[in-house]
Scaffold this motif. Structure first.
Motif, PDB file in Angstrom:
ATOM      1  N   TRP A 127       0.827  -1.208   0.000  1.00  0.00           N
ATOM      2  CA  TRP A 127       0.000   0.000   0.000  1.00  0.00           C
ATOM      3  C   TRP A 127       0.864   1.262   0.000  1.00  0.00           C
ATOM      4  N   TYR A 128       0.374   2.250  -0.739  1.00  0.00           N
ATOM      5  CA  TYR A 128       1.017   3.553  -0.901  1.00  0.00           C
ATOM      6  C   TYR A 128       2.478   3.406  -1.335  1.00  0.00           C
ATOM      7  N   THR A 129       2.669   2.676  -2.401  1.00  0.00           N
ATOM      8  CA  THR A 129       4.023   2.526  -2.960  1.00  0.00           C
ATOM      9  C   THR A 129       4.152   3.144  -4.345  1.00  0.00           C
ATOM     10  N   CYS A 130       3.183   3.951  -4.763  1.00  0.00           N
ATOM     11  CA  CYS A 130       3.241   4.596  -6.068  1.00  0.00           C
ATOM     12  C   CYS A 130       4.525   5.395  -6.231  1.00  0.00           C
ATOM     13  N   GLN A 131       5.126   5.245  -7.377  1.00  0.00           N
ATOM     14  CA  GLN A 131       6.318   6.014  -7.730  1.00  0.00           C
ATOM     15  C   GLN A 131       5.903   7.130  -8.690  1.00  0.00           C
ATOM     16  N   SER A 132       6.155   8.400  -8.477  1.00  0.00           N
ATOM     17  CA  SER A 132       7.107   8.836  -7.472  1.00  0.00           C
ATOM     18  C   SER A 132       6.519  10.042  -6.745  1.00  0.00           C
ATOM     19  N   HIS A 133       5.756   9.775  -5.697  1.00  0.00           N
ATOM     20  CA  HIS A 133       5.083  10.861  -4.986  1.00  0.00           C
ATOM     21  C   HIS A 133       5.599  11.065  -3.571  1.00  0.00           C
ATOM     22  N   LEU A 134       6.544  10.276  -3.149  1.00  0.00           N
ATOM     23  CA  LEU A 134       7.046  10.397  -1.779  1.00  0.00           C
ATOM     24  C   LEU A 134       8.548  10.670  -1.760  1.00  0.00           C
ATOM     25  N   GLY A 135       9.001  11.377  -2.774  1.00  0.00           N
ATOM     26  CA  GLY A 135      10.403  11.725  -2.825  1.00  0.00           C
ATOM     27  C   GLY A 135      11.280  10.718  -3.541  1.00  0.00           C
ATOM     28  N   GLN A 136      10.673   9.659  -4.106  1.00  0.00           N
ATOM     29  CA  GLN A 136      11.479   8.674  -4.843  1.00  0.00           C
ATOM     30  C   GLN A 136      11.925   9.275  -6.178  1.00  0.00           C
ATOM     31  N   PRO A 137      12.944   8.673  -6.789  1.00  0.00           N
ATOM     32  CA  PRO A 137      13.376   9.153  -8.108  1.00  0.00           C
ATOM     33  C   PRO A 137      12.235   9.076  -9.120  1.00  0.00           C
ATOM     34  N   GLU A 138      12.041  10.158  -9.873  1.00  0.00           N
ATOM     35  CA  GLU A 138      10.947  10.203 -10.835  1.00  0.00           C
ATOM     36  C   GLU A 138      11.137   9.205 -11.972  1.00  0.00           C
ATOM     37  N   ASP A 139      12.367   8.731 -12.152  1.00  0.00           N
ATOM     38  CA  ASP A 139      12.654   7.784 -13.229  1.00  0.00           C
ATOM     39  C   ASP A 139      11.821   6.508 -13.116  1.00  0.00           C
ATOM     40  N   TYR A 140      11.334   6.193 -11.922  1.00  0.00           N
ATOM     41  CA  TYR A 140      10.574   4.966 -11.720  1.00  0.00           C
ATOM     42  C   TYR A 140       9.084   5.136 -11.999  1.00  0.00           C
ATOM     43  N   PHE A 141       8.661   6.351 -12.288  1.00  0.00           N
ATOM     44  CA  PHE A 141       7.235   6.613 -12.523  1.00  0.00           C
ATOM     45  C   PHE A 141       6.654   5.701 -13.599  1.00  0.00           C
ATOM     46  N   LEU A 142       7.303   5.623 -14.744  1.00  0.00           N
ATOM     47  CA  LEU A 142       6.761   4.833 -15.856  1.00  0.00           C
ATOM     48  C   LEU A 142       6.824   3.324 -15.608  1.00  0.00           C
ATOM     49  N   PRO A 143       7.958   2.749 -15.212  1.00  0.00           N
ATOM     50  CA  PRO A 143       7.968   1.293 -15.017  1.00  0.00           C
ATOM     51  C   PRO A 143       7.097   0.819 -13.864  1.00  0.00           C
ATOM     52  N   TRP A 144       7.042   1.585 -12.767  1.00  0.00           N
ATOM     53  CA  TRP A 144       6.185   1.156 -11.650  1.00  0.00           C
ATOM     54  C   TRP A 144       4.739   1.086 -12.089  1.00  0.00           C
ATOM     55  N   HIS A 145       4.246   2.091 -12.794  1.00  0.00           N
ATOM     56  CA  HIS A 145       2.848   2.086 -13.221  1.00  0.00           C
ATOM     57  C   HIS A 145       2.588   1.016 -14.280  1.00  0.00           C
ATOM     58  N   ARG A 146       3.574   0.700 -15.097  1.00  0.00           N
ATOM     59  CA  ARG A 146       3.388  -0.391 -16.059  1.00  0.00           C
ATOM     60  C   ARG A 146       3.124  -1.705 -15.317  1.00  0.00           C
ATOM     61  N   LEU A 147       3.903  -1.981 -14.283  1.00  0.00           N
ATOM     62  CA  LEU A 147       3.708  -3.192 -13.492  1.00  0.00           C
ATOM     63  C   LEU A 147       2.358  -3.175 -12.776  1.00  0.00           C
ATOM     64  N   TYR A 148       2.024  -2.053 -12.226  1.00  0.00           N
ATOM     65  CA  TYR A 148       0.769  -1.895 -11.474  1.00  0.00           C
ATOM     66  C   TYR A 148      -0.443  -2.146 -12.365  1.00  0.00           C
ATOM     67  N   VAL A 149      -0.460  -1.527 -13.533  1.00  0.00           N
ATOM     68  CA  VAL A 149      -1.585  -1.701 -14.460  1.00  0.00           C
ATOM     69  C   VAL A 149      -1.683  -3.136 -14.956  1.00  0.00           C
ATOM     70  N   ALA A 150      -0.535  -3.766 -15.214  1.00  0.00           N
ATOM     71  CA  ALA A 150      -0.551  -5.149 -15.692  1.00  0.00           C
ATOM     72  C   ALA A 150      -1.124  -6.102 -14.651  1.00  0.00           C
ATOM     73  N   GLN A 151      -0.775  -5.896 -13.382  1.00  0.00           N
ATOM     74  CA  GLN A 151      -1.338  -6.743 -12.324  1.00  0.00           C
ATOM     75  C   GLN A 151      -2.842  -6.540 -12.214  1.00  0.00           C
ATOM     76  N   PHE A 152      -3.273  -5.282 -12.286  1.00  0.00           N
ATOM     77  CA  PHE A 152      -4.693  -4.968 -12.211  1.00  0.00           C
ATOM     78  C   PHE A 152      -5.453  -5.598 -13.377  1.00  0.00           C
ATOM     79  N   GLU A 153      -4.900  -5.490 -14.570  1.00  0.00           N
ATOM     80  CA  GLU A 153      -5.514  -6.070 -15.763  1.00  0.00           C
ATOM     81  C   GLU A 153      -5.728  -7.574 -15.584  1.00  0.00           C
ATOM     82  N   GLU A 154      -4.741  -8.240 -15.006  1.00  0.00           N
ATOM     83  CA  GLU A 154      -4.847  -9.677 -14.780  1.00  0.00           C
ATOM     84  C   GLU A 154      -5.924 -10.006 -13.750  1.00  0.00           C
ATOM     85  N   ILE A 155      -6.098  -9.139 -12.754  1.00  0.00           N
ATOM     86  CA  ILE A 155      -7.158  -9.352 -11.765  1.00  0.00           C
ATOM     87  C   ILE A 155      -8.529  -9.246 -12.425  1.00  0.00           C
TER      88      ILE A 155
END
Length: 500
Positions: A103-131
């Protein structure tokens, strides 16, 4: 047999392959297709999607397949510890442990490197799609995308609008608290089907792609995140909906939005641009995130597994199309001009004086940029841009932040003469500043702020050709509406103009 029916029958033969992140391909081994939500195929997928949303909402929040659990992976509307206790109690359990880790691991809203914004959301959407595939029993399902950069789709897909709020098939996609017409955002009536950019025509249109011709991943990711991505969030639902990070994933349109963000990234790759193997001194193979799989298990995934768009188990029916241009090597990042701390002596920026902060409010704010070296005046830099000595100019707003959501945005202008407004200011218009992901959210404390970049190369060239560059370079921020009284929006790190 019509094309739509044939494609759906082919897709119905899809089989799930255990890959650690929900990989699905057709029986022939070819990637399945994600469709535009407005196409016949996309509309059929929306019908399945609505069934999935309804099924997920019927599950307990403690179930990793539930709507609430998946929403909270992006962000939580209360403090995570409070919600963990509310959902699971205070005793330890495998479900509580998984929620605590995801929970609350979205990249990058808590000071994480913005470079992870795209790959994190790709993984997140793919898991959701499978659900969605799992809870509906439709293995052929693919998540549709909302192509809001197309003039025919500036409005939210009709299945999500007010007209379908009582429809048996699509009512679960309707959310009442999306933006209404007007207000401090100058927003559209989203549920009525009005275009998001209703009050932002011409050069003020904020539903535009980032520059797809430049091959620097960090710059592309940053500009896509802070501009187009954030603008769609804010202008779909301010406050307690899409415009606020903790509540954004609670709206079903969120997932179509991020499907399109992934599509834009895929399109950028299709133009020949490569994703990095490492960023911030860390290899992408060693950068891992934890999600809940479609059967409720813990799955830990490294982002390098999905960084090559050509190896994805899905493709898009269309990609954002631009002519591929010859790529020049990336020039060294050079600081040309920057703002000076209020009260500093003239020219002190040359001596390395700290810049900022710039406090924003209900009135326009103009900030003068000082050259870091005498030859770095914008009038001197502009010819170098034309010659190609500088590949592009970028205006950087460092550490944009607010205590709470300002409920407004700011239009940004370069070298705007005094008392100039309306269409007369269009030549000077740079872009729209939003505060999505830059605010202190209830229960989570203040955010560290985000850096926002605007490519101003075209603006500089246009102003140079028309004699519009001023002797002293300045940036003006004009509020679209009056910010919330306790928001205190600011650019804490000051402004810079960089050549790249």
């Amino acid at each position: 047999m019509n094309t739509t029916r044939r494609n759906l029958l082919i897709a119905a033969a899809a089989t799930a392959i255990s890959s650690g992140w929900g990989q699905v391909r057709s029986e022939a081994g070819t990637p399945v297709v994600r469709y535009n939500a407005t196409t016949p195929e996309g509309k059929e997928m929306l019908r399945i999607y609505a069934q999935g949303v309804k099924a997920m909402r019927a599950l307990s929040a403690a179930d990793p397949q539930s709507w609430t659990f998946q929403w909270y992976i992006h962000a939580t509307p209360k403090s995570k510890s409070q919600l963990l206790n509310e959902v699971f109690g205070t005793s330890g359990s495998p479900g509580r442990d998984l929620a605590n880790e995801t929970w609350y691991t979205c990249q990058s809203h808590l000071g994480q490197p913005e470079d992870y914004f795209l790959p994190w959301h790709r993984l997140y959407v793919a898991q959701f799609e499978e659900i969605i595939r799992t809870v509906t029993g439709h293995p052929e399902f693919t998540l549709p995308y909302w192509d809001y950069t197309s003039s025919s789709s500036y409005s939210m897909p009709e299945e999500f609008q007010d007209k379908n709020k009582n429809d048996p098939a699509f009512s679960t996609l309707f959310v009442a608290n999306r933006n209404r017409d007007g207000g401090p955002l100058r927003s559209a009536n989203v549920n009525a089907g009005e275009p998001l950019n209703k009050y932002f025509p011409g050069v003020r249109n904020f539903l535009v792609l980032p520059d797809m011709t430049k091959g620097d991943y960090r710059a592309f990711c940053s500009q896509l995140d802070s501009a187009l991505h954030g603008n769609v969030h804010v202008y779909t639902g301010d406050g307690s909906n899409m415009g606020n990070v903790p509540t954004a994933a609670g709206d079903p349109i969120f997932w179509l939005h991020h499907c399109n963000i992934d599509r834009i990234w895929t399109g950028w790759n299709a133009l020949g641009h490569k994703n990095p193997a490492e960023t911030n001194g860390k290899n992408w193979a060693d950068t891992r995130f934890v999600f809940a799989s479609s059967d409720g298990r813990r799955v830990e995934l490294s982002i390098d597994k999905i960084s090559d768009s050509t190896n994805l188990p899905y493709r898009y029916d269309t990609l954002p199309g631009q002519v591929v241009v010859a790529q020049s090597s990336r020039a060294e990042d050079r600081l040309f001009l920057r703002s000076v701390r209020p009260g500093s002596a003239p020219g002190s920026a040359r001596a390395g004086a700290a810049a900022g902060p710039v406090v924003l409010g209900a009135a326009p704010q103009t900030i003068k940029l000082e050259p870091t070296d005498p030859q770095n005046g914008l009038r001197d830099i502009a010819p170098r841009l034309l010659r190609g000595d500088v590949s592009r100019l970028v205006l950087v707003l460092n550490s944009v932040q607010a205590h709470v959501d300002p409920h407004t945005t700011y239009e940004v202008f370069l070298d705007l003469p005094a008392n100039t407004s309306g269409t007369a200011a269009d030549d000077h218009y740079v872009g729209l500043l939003n505060f999505f992901g830059a605010t202190g959210d209830q229960g989570h404390g203040a955010h560290v702020g985000k850096s926002v970049e605007f490519d101003v190369s075209d603006v500089v060239q246009r102003l140079r050709s028309r004699g519009g560059l001023q002797e002293e370079t300045s940036v003006t921020l004009v509020p679209v509406g009056e910010p919330a009284a306790d928001a205190e929006p600011s650019i804490a790190g000051g402004l810079e103009l960089r050549g790249r």
